[in-house]
Motif scaffolding. Sequence first.
Motif, short mmCIF file in Angstrom:
data_model
loop_
_atom_site.label_atom_id
_atom_site.label_comp_id
_atom_site.label_asym_id
_atom_site.label_seq_id
_atom_site.Cartn_x
_atom_site.Cartn_y
_atom_site.Cartn_z
N SER A 157 0.84 -1.20 0.00
CA SER A 157 0.00 0.00 0.00
C SER A 157 0.87 1.25 0.00
O SER A 157 2.03 1.21 0.44
N ASN B 166 -4.14 0.62 -2.25
CA ASN B 166 -3.93 -0.70 -1.66
C ASN B 166 -3.80 -1.76 -2.76
O ASN B 166 -4.19 -1.53 -3.91
N GLN C 16 -5.18 6.94 -1.29
CA GLN C 16 -4.76 5.72 -0.60
C GLN C 16 -4.81 4.58 -1.62
O GLN C 16 -5.87 4.31 -2.19
#
Length: 125
Positions: free
Chosen positions: A16, A83, A81
């Motif tokens: 991530s 991931n 973000q």
Amino acid sequence: VQLQASGGGLVQAGDSLTLSCVASGRTFSSYYMGWFRQAPGKEREFVASITRSGIRKYYADFVKGRFTISRDNAKNTVYLQMNSLKPEDTAVYYCAAGNRLIVSTIPEGSAYDYWGQGTVVTVSS
């Protein structure tokens, strides 16, 4: 408005990473924000966008469920973000700001008025 993206780096597949983009200049909350990316030898493509309030978010199909866009208007910052990164996510990631939101044009680079310098994300297999 000036945009400064950061947070890129070299990671392994499955890892991530969170990108940040700090805005200076006019009131940050008056802009809708977006992330785009450009892989080597490929055209720039839309990744995600978020409205001024942060309530509505839009994603490219290839990142749905893996990437999350968010913003903190108090910090003049938009985040991405990321991931479950894949090697095909390797690209230069750019943040962008737009003045007048037209939903149908959100994935188009021409809908954004200001661009950051980009931050490099490299995902190794």
